[in-house]
Design a protein around this motif. Structure first.
Motif, PDB file in Angstrom:
ATOM      1  N   ILE A   1       0.572  -8.819   4.266  1.00  0.00           N
ATOM      2  CA  ILE A   1       0.492 -10.220   3.832  1.00  0.00           C
ATOM      3  C   ILE A   1      -0.934 -10.609   3.468  1.00  0.00           C
ATOM      4  O   ILE A   1      -1.897 -10.093   4.031  1.00  0.00           O
ATOM      5  N   ARG A   2      -1.049 -11.544   2.532  1.00  0.00           N
ATOM      6  CA  ARG A   2      -2.328 -12.118   2.141  1.00  0.00           C
ATOM      7  C   ARG A   2      -2.156 -13.626   1.994  1.00  0.00           C
ATOM      8  O   ARG A   2      -1.056 -14.117   1.733  1.00  0.00           O
TER       9      ARG A   2
ATOM     10  N   GLU B   1      -9.574   7.709   3.590  1.00  0.00           N
ATOM     11  CA  GLU B   1     -10.438   7.253   2.496  1.00  0.00           C
ATOM     12  C   GLU B   1     -11.039   8.421   1.692  1.00  0.00           C
ATOM     13  O   GLU B   1     -11.452   8.232   0.547  1.00  0.00           O
TER      14      GLU B   1
ATOM     15  N   GLU C   1      -3.176   6.642   8.847  1.00  0.00           N
ATOM     16  CA  GLU C   1      -3.607   5.393   8.201  1.00  0.00           C
ATOM     17  C   GLU C   1      -5.090   5.485   7.856  1.00  0.00           C
ATOM     18  O   GLU C   1      -5.855   6.152   8.542  1.00  0.00           O
TER      19      GLU C   1
ATOM     20  N   ASN D   1       5.733  -5.038   8.670  1.00  0.00           N
ATOM     21  CA  ASN D   1       5.178  -5.322  10.011  1.00  0.00           C
ATOM     22  C   ASN D   1       5.964  -6.459  10.679  1.00  0.00           C
ATOM     23  O   ASN D   1       6.259  -7.483  10.057  1.00  0.00           O
TER      24      ASN D   1
ATOM     25  N   ASP E   1       3.106   1.505  15.136  1.00  0.00           N
ATOM     26  CA  ASP E   1       1.840   1.278  14.428  1.00  0.00           C
ATOM     27  C   ASP E   1       0.645   1.504  15.363  1.00  0.00           C
ATOM     28  O   ASP E   1       0.761   1.368  16.580  1.00  0.00           O
ATOM     29  N   ASP E   2      -0.477   1.822  14.773  1.00  0.00           N
ATOM     30  CA  ASP E   2      -1.762   1.925  15.500  1.00  0.00           C
ATOM     31  C   ASP E   2      -1.654   2.816  16.729  1.00  0.00           C
ATOM     32  O   ASP E   2      -2.222   2.526  17.787  1.00  0.00           O
TER      33      ASP E   2
ATOM     34  N   GLN F   1      -6.145   4.213  12.082  1.00  0.00           N
ATOM     35  CA  GLN F   1      -7.234   4.597  11.180  1.00  0.00           C
ATOM     36  C   GLN F   1      -8.562   4.816  11.895  1.00  0.00           C
ATOM     37  O   GLN F   1      -9.442   5.505  11.361  1.00  0.00           O
TER      38      GLN F   1
ATOM     39  N   GLN G   1       0.858  -1.195   0.000  1.00  0.00           N
ATOM     40  CA  GLN G   1       0.000   0.000   0.000  1.00  0.00           C
ATOM     41  C   GLN G   1       0.893   1.244   0.000  1.00  0.00           C
ATOM     42  O   GLN G   1       1.769   1.384   0.856  1.00  0.00           O
TER      43      GLN G   1
ATOM     44  N   TYR H   1      -7.285   4.108   1.169  1.00  0.00           N
ATOM     45  CA  TYR H   1      -7.964   3.813  -0.091  1.00  0.00           C
ATOM     46  C   TYR H   1      -8.092   5.039  -0.986  1.00  0.00           C
ATOM     47  O   TYR H   1      -8.299   4.922  -2.190  1.00  0.00           O
TER      48      TYR H   1
ATOM     49  N   GLU I   1       3.643   0.147   2.511  1.00  0.00           N
ATOM     50  CA  GLU I   1       3.543  -0.835   3.614  1.00  0.00           C
ATOM     51  C   GLU I   1       3.298  -2.205   3.003  1.00  0.00           C
ATOM     52  O   GLU I   1       2.381  -2.366   2.179  1.00  0.00           O
TER      53      GLU I   1
ATOM     54  N   PRO J   1      -5.136 -10.764   6.685  1.00  0.00           N
ATOM     55  CA  PRO J   1      -4.315 -11.134   7.846  1.00  0.00           C
ATOM     56  C   PRO J   1      -5.058 -11.073   9.171  1.00  0.00           C
ATOM     57  O   PRO J   1      -4.725 -11.822  10.097  1.00  0.00           O
TER      58      PRO J   1
HETATM   59  N1  LIG Z   1     -10.789   0.394   6.242  1.00  0.00           N
HETATM   60  C1  LIG Z   1      -9.675   0.734   5.663  1.00  0.00           C
HETATM   61  N2  LIG Z   1      -8.610  -0.075   5.811  1.00  0.00           N
HETATM   62  C2  LIG Z   1      -7.473   0.319   5.191  1.00  0.00           C
HETATM   63  C3  LIG Z   1      -7.369   1.444   4.437  1.00  0.00           C
HETATM   64  N3  LIG Z   1      -6.115   1.550   3.964  1.00  0.00           N
HETATM   65  C4  LIG Z   1      -5.466   0.447   4.443  1.00  0.00           C
HETATM   66  N4  LIG Z   1      -6.303  -0.293   5.163  1.00  0.00           N
HETATM   67  C5  LIG Z   1      -6.010  -1.573   5.909  1.00  0.00           C
HETATM   68  O1  LIG Z   1      -5.465  -1.184   7.160  1.00  0.00           O
HETATM   69  C6  LIG Z   1      -4.484  -2.145   7.553  1.00  0.00           C
HETATM   70  C7  LIG Z   1      -3.219  -1.452   7.808  1.00  0.00           C
HETATM   71  O2  LIG Z   1      -2.307  -2.261   8.309  1.00  0.00           O
HETATM   72  P1  LIG Z   1      -1.911  -2.308   9.806  1.00  0.00           P
HETATM   73  O3  LIG Z   1      -2.488  -1.203  10.598  1.00  0.00           O
HETATM   74  O4  LIG Z   1      -0.435  -2.422   9.843  1.00  0.00           O
HETATM   75  O5  LIG Z   1      -2.560  -3.605  10.313  1.00  0.00           O
HETATM   76  C8  LIG Z   1      -2.218  -4.816   9.795  1.00  0.00           C
HETATM   77  C9  LIG Z   1      -1.057  -5.431  10.483  1.00  0.00           C
HETATM   78  O6  LIG Z   1      -1.104  -5.140  11.851  1.00  0.00           O
HETATM   79  C10 LIG Z   1      -1.318  -6.887  10.289  1.00  0.00           C
HETATM   80  N5  LIG Z   1      -0.451  -7.363   9.195  1.00  0.00           N
HETATM   81  C11 LIG Z   1      -0.687  -7.331   7.891  1.00  0.00           C
HETATM   82  N6  LIG Z   1       0.369  -7.883   7.246  1.00  0.00           N
HETATM   83  C12 LIG Z   1       1.260  -8.273   8.186  1.00  0.00           C
HETATM   84  C13 LIG Z   1       2.527  -8.911   8.183  1.00  0.00           C
HETATM   85  O7  LIG Z   1       3.072  -9.196   7.136  1.00  0.00           O
HETATM   86  N7  LIG Z   1       3.143  -9.118   9.361  1.00  0.00           N
HETATM   87  C14 LIG Z   1       2.561  -8.784  10.527  1.00  0.00           C
HETATM   88  N8  LIG Z   1       3.203  -9.029  11.627  1.00  0.00           N
HETATM   89  N9  LIG Z   1       1.374  -8.187  10.593  1.00  0.00           N
HETATM   90  C15 LIG Z   1       0.726  -7.945   9.440  1.00  0.00           C
HETATM   91  O8  LIG Z   1      -2.630  -7.063   9.902  1.00  0.00           O
HETATM   92  C16 LIG Z   1      -3.299  -5.861  10.015  1.00  0.00           C
HETATM   93  C17 LIG Z   1      -4.392  -5.783   9.049  1.00  0.00           C
HETATM   94  O9  LIG Z   1      -3.888  -5.769   7.800  1.00  0.00           O
HETATM   95  P2  LIG Z   1      -4.813  -5.626   6.563  1.00  0.00           P
HETATM   96  O10 LIG Z   1      -5.998  -6.471   6.694  1.00  0.00           O
HETATM   97  O11 LIG Z   1      -3.984  -5.755   5.376  1.00  0.00           O
HETATM   98  O12 LIG Z   1      -5.277  -4.187   6.696  1.00  0.00           O
HETATM   99  C18 LIG Z   1      -4.418  -3.130   6.394  1.00  0.00           C
HETATM  100  C19 LIG Z   1      -4.958  -2.381   5.217  1.00  0.00           C
HETATM  101  O13 LIG Z   1      -5.465  -3.190   4.217  1.00  0.00           O
HETATM  102  C20 LIG Z   1      -8.492   2.277   4.308  1.00  0.00           C
HETATM  103  O14 LIG Z   1      -8.496   3.342   3.635  1.00  0.00           O
HETATM  104  N10 LIG Z   1      -9.621   1.879   4.944  1.00  0.00           N
END
Ligand SMILES: Nc1nc2c(ncn2[C@@H]2O[C@@H]3COP(=O)(O)O[C@H]4[C@@H](O)[C@H](n5cnc6c(=O)[nH]c(N)nc65)O[C@@H]4COP(=O)(O)O[C@H]3[C@H]2O)c(=O)[nH]1
Length: 814
Positions: free
Chosen positions: A598-599, A778, A775, A656, A718-719, A742, A581, A797, A595, A610
Motif C-alpha cells: 500500500i501507498r 538488491e 526479500e 499483507n 513474513d519477515d 531482508q 513488487q 530492487y 506482493e 506504509p
Molecule cells: N531496502 C529494500 N527494500 C525493499 C526491497 N524490495 C522491497 N523492499 C521493501 O520491503 C518491504 C517489503 O514488504 P514487507 O516485508 O511485507 O513489509 C511491509 C509490510 O509489512 C507493510 N505493508 C505494506 N503494505 C501493506 C498492506 O497493504 N497491508 C499491511 N498489513 N501491511 C503492509 O509495510 C511494510 C513495508 O512496506 P514497504 O515500505 O512497501 O516496503 C516493502 C518494499 O518496498 C529492496 O530491494 N530493498
C-alpha cells in the motif's frame, strides 16, 4: 371552694325571689310617691279651700270691717278681726287704712290637735299663705284686711285618710307583686329552671334525637322559643360531637398508621420540644442513641446526645434554632457521625418546626447517606483516577502538573516530565485479548509506583501511555537532568524485567520522552506535548530508549500529529493506492507472483510509505478498514490480469494482512466473498501473516488459516527470523511459504550470523516442504549466494521495486 355555676342558684339569687323583692320595692316606692303627690295636691287644694272659706267669713263681717275703718275704731277692729280669725288655720289678721296705717291686729299661735302630725307638718315647705283683701265703700278703697293662713291645719284634718290610702296602696302593691311572682314563677322561672336542668343533664352522646323540655315545645311564647332553640343547639352539638368523635377516631387511626410508619423507617426520627426534650422518637433513633424505649420521653438532648461528637452537636443545635426561628425546613446535607468503635456514618438531617401535642416542637429526620456519600466519593475518585491501575488520570494529572509548574516557577527548582508508552503492548493486547492487556498495565503501574520517589506523581493517560512528574529536582539544570535521566533509566530497566501473567512470560519495553521545566512559561498541556514528542522520537529511534525533548522535535511531532488526522480523510478521498513488487523464479526468470504494497498519496506531502502511516492507521483504529480495501483492490487487480491472461499458471498475489484484520470475526467469509465477487480462483491468493500474529494466539490463527486453506488460499510467513522464530508452530500451521527477512539478505555477504540464519531457515523450510522467498534482494551477488544456498525465488530492487498496476502489467508482458 368554687361553686358549680350550673347548679340551682342560692335562694337570694333566684329570679323568683328577686322578682318578689322587686315587686314589693316597686310597690313601696310607688305608694310613697303617690302619697307625696296626694299631700302636695292636698296642700294646693286646701289652700284654695281655706281661701274660699275665709272669704265667705270676711263677707259675713264686711259691714263690721267697713264700720271700724270709717270710724277708725280700733276696738271694733280688734273685735271684728277676732271673729274673722276664729278658725284655727288663721294665725294672724290685720286691718289697715288705705294709707297703710294699722287700725287693728290680732295673732294666735299654731296648735295642732294631733301631736304626731307636727313632725310631718314641719316637712311642708312654706305652709303660710297670705291673703290681702281691699275694703271698699261705693267704689272707694277704705283700707285693707290682711290675713295669714296656715295650710297645715287643713292637712292635719285629711292626714289620716292619706295614711289609710297609703296602707291600701301598699297592700294592693304587695298583692299584685305576689300574684305576678306566682305567674312569673310558674310560667317563666320554673320552665327556665327545668330547661336549664335538662340541658345540664342532657348527655352529649351523638344521639341526634335527644330533646329537652318536651312539654314546652309547643308553646308559642319566649319559653317555647327558648326550648326549641335549646333543642336545635343540642342537636347541633350532638351532630358536631359525633363528627368530632369520628374525626378523632380517624385521627387516632392515622396517628397510629403514621407512628407505625415512623417505626418502620430506617431514618432516625425524633420530635423535641423547644428546650430540647424528647417528645417522640422512632426505633432507629432510640437504638442509635442507646435510649430506653420505655423511658425516653422527656430526656434532655444534652444527656442523650453524648454519643455524638461535640462539633456535630453544636451544628445540630444551631439547625434547631434556625428551624424554630425561620419556620421553614432546615437541611444539613452532611453531618458526620463517628462512633466510639471508629465506624463512621454520614447523615442528611432535615429539621422543621411543627406543632406537636399542642406545643411548638422540632421534628428531625436524619437519613443515613453513608453509602450515597461513598458512592459520590467513588464517582469523584473515578473521575480523577484510572479505574484499572488506580493511578491519577489525565484530568487529575494535568491539574497536578499545573501546580508543579507554578511551584517550579516560584522556587526556580527544575522538574521533569517523563512520558512513555509500552513498545510492544499493542501486540499482546491484540493477540491475547484485553484482559491480558489489562493485567500487563496493572503490573506496569505497580512497578512504576515502586520505582518513583514518594513526591513524584505517576499517572496513566490512557491506553499504554504513562507519565511521571518529578518536582524540585535541583536549581541547576544539569543536575536536574542527571537526576531525571537516572529515574528514567530506572523505569526502563524495571519495565524490561519479564512479567509472568497467566503463566505466560511477557517481555515489555518502553520508549521514554523527558521534558524538563522550571520557568519556561509553558502550560501543562504544552509540556505534555513536549514529552510526548520526545517519546515519539525514542520510538522512531528504535524503541526501548530515553530521549530528552529538544525544540527541533516540535516540528516533527506536529507533522506526525497532522498526518494522523489526515489518515481519516485518506480512505474517503481514495488517497491510498497499491503498488506491486514482482516475485521472480531465479531459475526460469519468470514472474511467479507479486506482493501488493500500500501507498498513500498525500495531497500535500506526496507519496508516503506504509512504514510511516500504518502505525498511525492502527492507532486511529482504521487499519481493518484499510486492510479490507487492500484485499479487495489486490483481488480486483489480479482478477483483471488473470482475465487478460497476463499471468502464468501458478501465479500468486501476496497480500499483507494486519493482526487486527486477521483476528476479526468473519475474516474468512469476507475473503471468500471478495473472491466470489471477482470470480478469482482462491489458489491465486497468498495471504502474508507475521510471526507475532501466530505466536500470540496460535490456536485461533491455525483455525482461521485452516478455514481459508480449505478453499484453496495459500499462506506465507513474513519477515521470518526477526521475531520469535519458534519452529514448532511452523508444523502446526497450513503454511506454504517462508519469506526470509531482508535484513538477513542485506548482510548475507558479510555477516556470518546472517548466513547461518538464512541457511537454517532454508534447511528447515526444505524439511517442512515449504517454499522460500528471499526479500530485499538488491544485487546479483546476493542472488547468486541465495541460489547457491538453494533459494530460487526472490523479490527486490534487483529485479524491480514495487510498481503501480499499469507498470506491473508491462512487466508481465515483457
Ligand atoms: N531496502 C529494500 N527494500 C525493499 C526491497 N524490495 C522491497 N523492499 C521493501 O520491503 C518491504 C517489503 O514488504 P514487507 O516485508 O511485507 O513489509 C511491509 C509490510 O509489512 C507493510 N505493508 C505494506 N503494505 C501493506 C498492506 O497493504 N497491508 C499491511 N498489513 N501491511 C503492509 O509495510 C511494510 C513495508 O512496506 P514497504 O515500505 O512497501 O516496503 C516493502 C518494499 O518496498 C529492496 O530491494 N530493498
Amino acid at each position: 371552694m368554687l361553686r358549680d355555676k350550673s347548679a340551682i342558684p342560692q335562694f337570694s339569687k333566684r329570679l323568683s325571689v328577686r322578682a318578689i323583692v322587686a315587686g314589693i320595692l316597686i310597690t313601696l316606692v310607688t305608694s310613697g310617691l303617690v302619697t307625696v303627690f296626694q299631700v302636695i295636691s292636698s296642700i294646693n287644694s286646701n289652700s284654695k279651700l281655706l281661701s274660699s272659706e275665709i272669704l265667705a267669713r270676711v263677707e259675713t263681717y264686711r259691714s263690721d270691717v267697713t264700720y271700724a275703718l270709717i270710724e277708725g275704731d280700733a276696738a271694733a277692729g280688734i273685735e271684728v278681726l277676732k271673729n274673722i280669725s276664729a278658725p284655727p288655720f288663721v294665725i294672724r289678721a290685720g286691718l289697715y287704712h288705705n294709707d297703710d296705717q294699722t287700725l287693728a291686729e290680732t295673732a294666735k299661735p299654731a296648735s295642732f290637735r294631733n301631736r304626731n302630725f307636727t313632725g310631718i307638718a314641719d316637712l311642708v315647705n312654706n305652709p303660710i299663705r297670705e291673703l290681702t283683701l281691699a275694703v271698699t265703700e261705693q267704689d272707694q278703697v277704705l283700707g285693707y284686711l290682711k290675713l295669714e293662713l296656715d295650710v297645715r291645719f287643713r292637712l292635719e284634718r285629711i292626714s289620716s285618710s292619706i295614711v289609710h290610702g297609703m296602707y291600701l296602696l301598699l297592700g294592693q302593691g304587695v298583692l299584685i307583686s305576689c300574684v305576678l311572682a306566682y305567674f312569673y314563677l310558674r310560667y317563666l322561672i320554673k320552665p327556665i329552671n327545668e330547661v336549664a336542668r335538662q340541658i345540664k343533664e342532657s348527655p352529649i352522646t351523638g344521639n341526634t334525637q335527644t330533646l329537652i323540655g318536651e312539654k314546652h315545645l309547643s308553646r308559642d311564647d319566649e319559653i317555647g322559643i327558648l326550648v326549641r332553640e335549646a333543642n336545635r343547639f343540642i342537636r347541633l352539638i350532638n351532630e358536631t360531637s359525633s363528627e368530632k368523635e369520628s374525626a378523632l377516631a380517624a385521627a387516632d387511626q392515622s396517628y397510629k398508621s403514621i407512628a407505625d410508619l415512623l417505626e418502620s423507617l430506617p431514618h432516625f426520627i425524633n420530635v423535641k420540644d423547644t428546650s430540647g426534650r424528647l417528645m417522640l422518637a422512632n426505633k432507629s433513633f432510640l437504638k442509635a442513641l442507646k435510649l430506653n424505649p420505655e423511658t425516653y420521653i422527656g430526656a434532655d438532648e444534652d444527656d442523650f446526645m453524648t454519643l455524638i461528637p461535640e462539633a456535630t452537636r453544636k451544628m445540630v443545635k444551631e439547625a434547631d434554632e434556625d428551624a424554630l426561628a425561620l419556620e421553614i425546613p432546615v437541611v444539613l446535607p452532611e453531618v458526620e457521625w463517628k462512633h466510639a468503635d471508629g465506624s463512621y456514618m454520614a447523615l442528611e438531617v432535615r429539621k422543621i418546626a411543627i406543632s406537636y401535642r399542642g406545643q411548638k416542637a422540632i421534628l428531625s429526620v436524619a437519613m443515613d447517606v453513608t453509602e450515597r456519600k461513598e458512592h459520590q466519593a467513588r464517582v469523584q475518585y473515578l473521575a480523577y483516577h484510572d479505574s484499572l491501575t488506580g493511578l491519577p488520570n489525565r484530568h487529575l494529572f494535568l491539574d497536578r502538573l499545573d501546580q508543579a509548574l507554578l511551584r517550579a516557577e516560584r522556587s526556580g527548582l527544575y522538574g521533569a516530565l517523563i512520558f512513555f508508552d509500552l513498545d510492544n503492548f499493542k501486540n499482546y493486547n491484540d493477540t491475547r485479548g484485553h484482559l491480558f492487556g489489562d493485567e500487563i498495565l496493572a503490573n506496569i503501574a505497580s512497578r512504576l509506583k515502586e520505582t518513583v520517589r514518594s513526591q513524584d506523581t505517576v499517572a496513566r493517560l490512557g491506553g499504554d501511555e504513562f507519565v511521571v512528574c518529578m518536582t524540585e529536582l535541583s536549581e541547576d539544570e544539569q543536575t536536574a537532568k542527571t537526576l531525571g535521566g537516572e529515574l528514567a533509566e530506572r523505569i526502563v530497566s524495571n519495565l524490561r524485567k519479564p512479567l509472568m501473567i497467566e503463566n505466560f512470560e511477557v517481555n515489555i519495553s518502553a520508549s521514554l520522552g523527558i521534558a524538563y521545566f522550571n520557568s519556561y512559561g509553558l502550560n501543562a498541556s504544552e509540556l505534555l506535548q513536549h514529552a510526548d514528542m520526545a517519546m515519539y522520537k525514542a520510538k522512531d529511534s528504535g524503541r526501548n530508549k530515553v530521549i530528552v525533548f529538544e525544540d527541533k522535535m516540535a516540528d516533527a511531532a506536529n507533522r506526525l500529529r497532522q498526518l494522523k488526522a489526515d489518515c481519516k480523510q485518506a480512505l474517503a478521498e481514495e488517497q491510498f493506492f497499491l503498488v506491486f513488487q514482482p516475485q521472480i523464479n531465479s531459475e526460469t526468470k519468470q514472474i511467479i507472483g507479486a506482493e501488493a504494497l500500500i501507498r498513500w498519496r498525500h495531497p500535500e506531502r506526496g507519496v508516503i510509505s506504509p512504514g510511516e502511516f500504518i502505525p498511525l492507521l492502527e492507532e486511529a483504529g482504521l487499519m481493518t478498514k484499510v486492510g479490507q480495501w487492500v484485499l479487495k483492490k489486490s483481488i480486483e487487480t489480479t482478477a483483471d490480469w488473470h482475465n487478460q491472461n497476463l499471468v502464468h499458471d501458478g501465479f500468486k498475489i501476496s497480500i499483507n494482512v494486519s493482526p487486527q484484520q486477521f483476528r476479526q470475526s468473519g475474516f474468512a467469509d469476507e475473503v471468500q466473498s471478495i473472491i466470489h465477487d471477482y470470480s478469482l480462483e482462491a489458489q491465486l491468493i497468498n495471504l502474508e501473516i507475521t510471526e507475532s500474529m501466530i505466536i500470540d494466539d496460535i490456536a485461533h490463527t491455525a483455525s482461521s488459516m485452516n478455514d481459508l486453506r480449505n478453499i484453496g488460499i495459500n499462506f506465507s510467513i513474513d519477515d521470518f527470523g526477526t521475531g520469535y522464530s519458534n519452529l514448532n508452530y511452523l508444523k502446526q500451521l497450513p503454511l506454504d511459504v517462508i519469506k526470509v527477512d531482508q535484513s538477513f539478505i542485506r548482510d548475507l555477504l558479510n555477516d556470518q550470523n546472517s548466513i547461518a540464519i538464512v541457511h537454517t531457515i532454508l534447511t528447515m523450510a526444505k524439511q517442512l516442504k515449504l517454499t522460500t522467498i528471499a526479500e530485499g534482494v538488491e544485487t546479483n551477488e546476493q542472488l547468486l549466494e541465495l541460489k547457491k544456498m538453494g533459494c530460487h525465488v526472490y523479490q527486490g530492487y534487483l529485479y524491480s521495486p514495487p510498481v503501480e498496476a499499469e507498470r506491473f502489467q508491462q512487466l508481465l508482458t515483457d
